[in-house]
Scaffold this motif. Structure first.
Motif, PDB file in Angstrom:
ATOM      1  N   ARG A 297       0.831  -1.209   0.000  1.00  0.00           N
ATOM      2  CA  ARG A 297       0.000   0.000   0.000  1.00  0.00           C
ATOM      3  C   ARG A 297       0.863   1.256   0.000  1.00  0.00           C
ATOM      4  O   ARG A 297       0.560   2.231  -0.689  1.00  0.00           O
ATOM      5  CB  ARG A 297      -0.917  -0.002   1.218  1.00  0.00           C
ATOM      6  N   GLY A 298       1.950   1.216   0.785  1.00  0.00           N
ATOM      7  CA  GLY A 298       2.848   2.362   0.808  1.00  0.00           C
ATOM      8  C   GLY A 298       3.505   2.584  -0.535  1.00  0.00           C
ATOM      9  O   GLY A 298       3.599   3.719  -1.030  1.00  0.00           O
ATOM     10  N   SER A 299       3.957   1.478  -1.171  1.00  0.00           N
ATOM     11  CA  SER A 299       4.584   1.582  -2.490  1.00  0.00           C
ATOM     12  C   SER A 299       3.578   2.076  -3.521  1.00  0.00           C
ATOM     13  O   SER A 299       3.900   2.910  -4.380  1.00  0.00           O
ATOM     14  CB  SER A 299       5.145   0.219  -2.898  1.00  0.00           C
ATOM     15  N   TRP A 300       2.343   1.589  -3.449  1.00  0.00           N
ATOM     16  CA  TRP A 300       1.304   2.004  -4.381  1.00  0.00           C
ATOM     17  C   TRP A 300       0.981   3.485  -4.217  1.00  0.00           C
ATOM     18  O   TRP A 300       0.676   4.185  -5.191  1.00  0.00           O
ATOM     19  CB  TRP A 300       0.052   1.154  -4.143  1.00  0.00           C
ATOM     20  N   ALA A 301       1.086   3.970  -2.972  1.00  0.00           N
ATOM     21  CA  ALA A 301       0.837   5.395  -2.726  1.00  0.00           C
ATOM     22  C   ALA A 301       1.988   6.263  -3.229  1.00  0.00           C
ATOM     23  O   ALA A 301       1.840   7.482  -3.338  1.00  0.00           O
ATOM     24  CB  ALA A 301       0.612   5.640  -1.233  1.00  0.00           C
ATOM     25  N   GLY A 302       3.135   5.627  -3.512  1.00  0.00           N
ATOM     26  CA  GLY A 302       4.266   6.369  -4.073  1.00  0.00           C
ATOM     27  C   GLY A 302       5.396   6.638  -3.108  1.00  0.00           C
ATOM     28  O   GLY A 302       6.313   7.413  -3.433  1.00  0.00           O
ATOM     29  N   CYS A 303       5.381   6.025  -1.914  1.00  0.00           N
ATOM     30  CA  CYS A 303       6.438   6.328  -0.946  1.00  0.00           C
ATOM     31  C   CYS A 303       7.782   5.780  -1.417  1.00  0.00           C
ATOM     32  O   CYS A 303       7.850   4.805  -2.170  1.00  0.00           O
ATOM     33  CB  CYS A 303       6.075   5.798   0.445  1.00  0.00           C
ATOM     34  N   ASP A 304       8.854   6.406  -0.965  1.00  0.00           N
ATOM     35  CA  ASP A 304      10.211   6.005  -1.348  1.00  0.00           C
ATOM     36  C   ASP A 304      10.787   4.952  -0.417  1.00  0.00           C
ATOM     37  O   ASP A 304      11.710   4.213  -0.789  1.00  0.00           O
ATOM     38  CB  ASP A 304      11.121   7.237  -1.363  1.00  0.00           C
ATOM     39  N   ALA A 305      10.289   4.885   0.815  1.00  0.00           N
ATOM     40  CA  ALA A 305      10.758   3.894   1.780  1.00  0.00           C
ATOM     41  C   ALA A 305       9.677   3.698   2.831  1.00  0.00           C
ATOM     42  O   ALA A 305       8.817   4.569   3.033  1.00  0.00           O
ATOM     43  CB  ALA A 305      12.068   4.330   2.430  1.00  0.00           C
ATOM     44  N   TYR A 306       9.728   2.545   3.497  1.00  0.00           N
ATOM     45  CA  TYR A 306       8.705   2.202   4.483  1.00  0.00           C
ATOM     46  C   TYR A 306       9.428   1.662   5.709  1.00  0.00           C
ATOM     47  O   TYR A 306      10.102   0.637   5.632  1.00  0.00           O
ATOM     48  CB  TYR A 306       7.777   1.138   3.885  1.00  0.00           C
ATOM     49  N   LEU A 307       9.328   2.359   6.833  1.00  0.00           N
ATOM     50  CA  LEU A 307       9.994   1.946   8.062  1.00  0.00           C
ATOM     51  C   LEU A 307       8.962   1.545   9.105  1.00  0.00           C
ATOM     52  O   LEU A 307       7.952   2.221   9.292  1.00  0.00           O
ATOM     53  CB  LEU A 307      10.850   3.092   8.623  1.00  0.00           C
ATOM     54  N   GLY A 308       9.238   0.442   9.803  1.00  0.00           N
ATOM     55  CA  GLY A 308       8.344   0.005  10.859  1.00  0.00           C
ATOM     56  C   GLY A 308       8.637   0.725  12.157  1.00  0.00           C
ATOM     57  O   GLY A 308       9.758   1.131  12.431  1.00  0.00           O
ATOM     58  N   LYS A 309       7.584   0.906  12.944  1.00  0.00           N
ATOM     59  CA  LYS A 309       7.731   1.487  14.276  1.00  0.00           C
ATOM     60  C   LYS A 309       7.901   0.354  15.293  1.00  0.00           C
ATOM     61  O   LYS A 309       7.296  -0.711  15.136  1.00  0.00           O
ATOM     62  CB  LYS A 309       6.506   2.326  14.631  1.00  0.00           C
ATOM     63  N   PRO A 310       8.671   0.570  16.352  1.00  0.00           N
ATOM     64  CA  PRO A 310       9.448   1.789  16.597  1.00  0.00           C
ATOM     65  C   PRO A 310      10.639   1.879  15.637  1.00  0.00           C
ATOM     66  O   PRO A 310      11.271   0.879  15.313  1.00  0.00           O
ATOM     67  CB  PRO A 310       9.913   1.623  18.050  1.00  0.00           C
ATOM     68  N   VAL A 311      10.913   3.087  15.191  1.00  0.00           N
ATOM     69  CA  VAL A 311      11.991   3.307  14.225  1.00  0.00           C
ATOM     70  C   VAL A 311      13.339   3.198  14.930  1.00  0.00           C
ATOM     71  O   VAL A 311      13.564   3.849  15.948  1.00  0.00           O
ATOM     72  CB  VAL A 311      11.855   4.691  13.568  1.00  0.00           C
ATOM     73  N   GLY A 312      14.226   2.385  14.392  1.00  0.00           N
ATOM     74  CA  GLY A 312      15.573   2.274  14.958  1.00  0.00           C
ATOM     75  C   GLY A 312      16.435   3.441  14.508  1.00  0.00           C
ATOM     76  O   GLY A 312      16.318   3.919  13.375  1.00  0.00           O
ATOM     77  N   GLU A 313      17.295   3.905  15.386  1.00  0.00           N
ATOM     78  CA  GLU A 313      18.152   5.045  15.068  1.00  0.00           C
ATOM     79  C   GLU A 313      19.023   4.780  13.858  1.00  0.00           C
ATOM     80  O   GLU A 313      19.173   5.633  12.979  1.00  0.00           O
ATOM     81  CB  GLU A 313      19.024   5.387  16.278  1.00  0.00           C
TER      82      GLU A 313
END
Length: 289
Positions: A248-264
């Motif tokens: 869904r994120g890729s279809w929306a056009g995002c460049d990257a998808y990170l899961g929460k909690p986000v690692g530093e």
């Protein structure tokens, strides 16, 4: 409601150190180099040699690759131009090591410590044959006519937008981005994010998926469908990390998808990829293919 950060401290010049990577594949070097570009925003900046004639200040070695250790031995690092190992170091190695997977802030701090020690050694080294040269600026007698390291101007300010209705997430992102002197703005909902993206040029937008009102997928579609903002990198943040959510994120056009909690470390590696300098390098590599 939007939140903007407090006024940032004036940027000062960074001290540039030449870092040579040994024993890494070309792909690994490209990934490392993209994140090392972030150090151009710190007091100590680490960059690859501009050419074969430029002497290295520090060596970054893949300790899990025998070829890397052999190359390091050939370079003969010393107290004035030290080495730092990545991976499992040999038991008899005199050089510090950082374990894999790389923790970026720890790596930057280890490099800083190594170079502070090297600068101290250079400063205390007596001038050869009674000559007049400053050990702070030169690491070996052969370099006495070549000042090192050089001071470089800070990079142009790059703006980042963090869109999340969670004050905890906004505080986390503020803490992690502050050391790199980014101009960071904050929005708590999708409507505000779209308006801010249209009013100001951002290098990267970190976008929460689940928000009241317009969700992250809708915001991303709006940003990527507008010719004025489609070039902005959009990184989606979500506690949902199933293949369908990523699709869904890729279809929306995002460049990257990170899961929460986000690692530093994942955060730094991601934003390193989307700096204009990193994008220029990537396009150059693709054009040669």
């Amino acid at each position: 409601m939007n939140q903007t950060p407090q006024q940032q401290e004036p940027q000062v010049a960074s001290r540039r150190f030449v870092l040579e990577m040994l024993g890494f594949s070309e792909t690994e070097k490209a990934l490392l180099a993209s994140t090392f570009r972030l150090t151009g925003r710190r007091a100590f900046c680490y960059a690859e040699p501009d050419g074969p004639a430029e002497r290295s200040d520090v060596y970054l070695v893949n300790a899990d690759n025998p070829s890397g250790l052999q190359q390091m031995e050939a370079r003969a690092p010393n107290a004035y131009a030290p080495a730092l190992l990545i991976g499992r170091a040999p038991e008899d190695s005199p050089w510090p090591a950082v374990e894999k997977p790389i923790r970026w802030m720890k790596l930057f701090e280890q490099l800083d410590q190594a170079m502070l020690a090297a600068l101290s050694m250079r400063a205390s080294r007596p001038a050869p044959n009674g000559g007049q040269w400053n050990g702070t600026d030169f690491r070996r007698a052969a370099d006495r006519h070549r000042p090192q390291p050089e001071l470089i101007a800070p990079p142009p300010a790059e703006s980042v937008l963090v869109v999340d209705d969670s004050a905890t997430v906004r505080a986390f992102m503020r803490t992690r981005l502050a050391p790199f002197r980014f101009d960071v703005d904050y929005a708590e909902n999708g409507e505000a994010a779209v308006a801010m993206a249209q009013a100001k040029r951002y290098t990267c937008i970190f976008l929460d998926v689940v928000m009241p009102g317009m969700d992250g997928y809708q915001v991303c579609k709006r940003i990527k469908s507008d010719p004025a903002t489609r070039g902005t990198a959009v990184v989606m943040l979500s506690s949902k990390s199933s293949p369908f959510d990523k699709f869904r994120g890729s279809w929306a056009g995002c460049d990257a998808y990170l899961g929460k909690p986000v690692g530093e470390d994942e955060l730094l590696a991601t934003i390193g990829r989307f700096q204009p300098s990193a994008r220029r390098v990537a396009l150059s590599i693709l054009s040669r293919g």
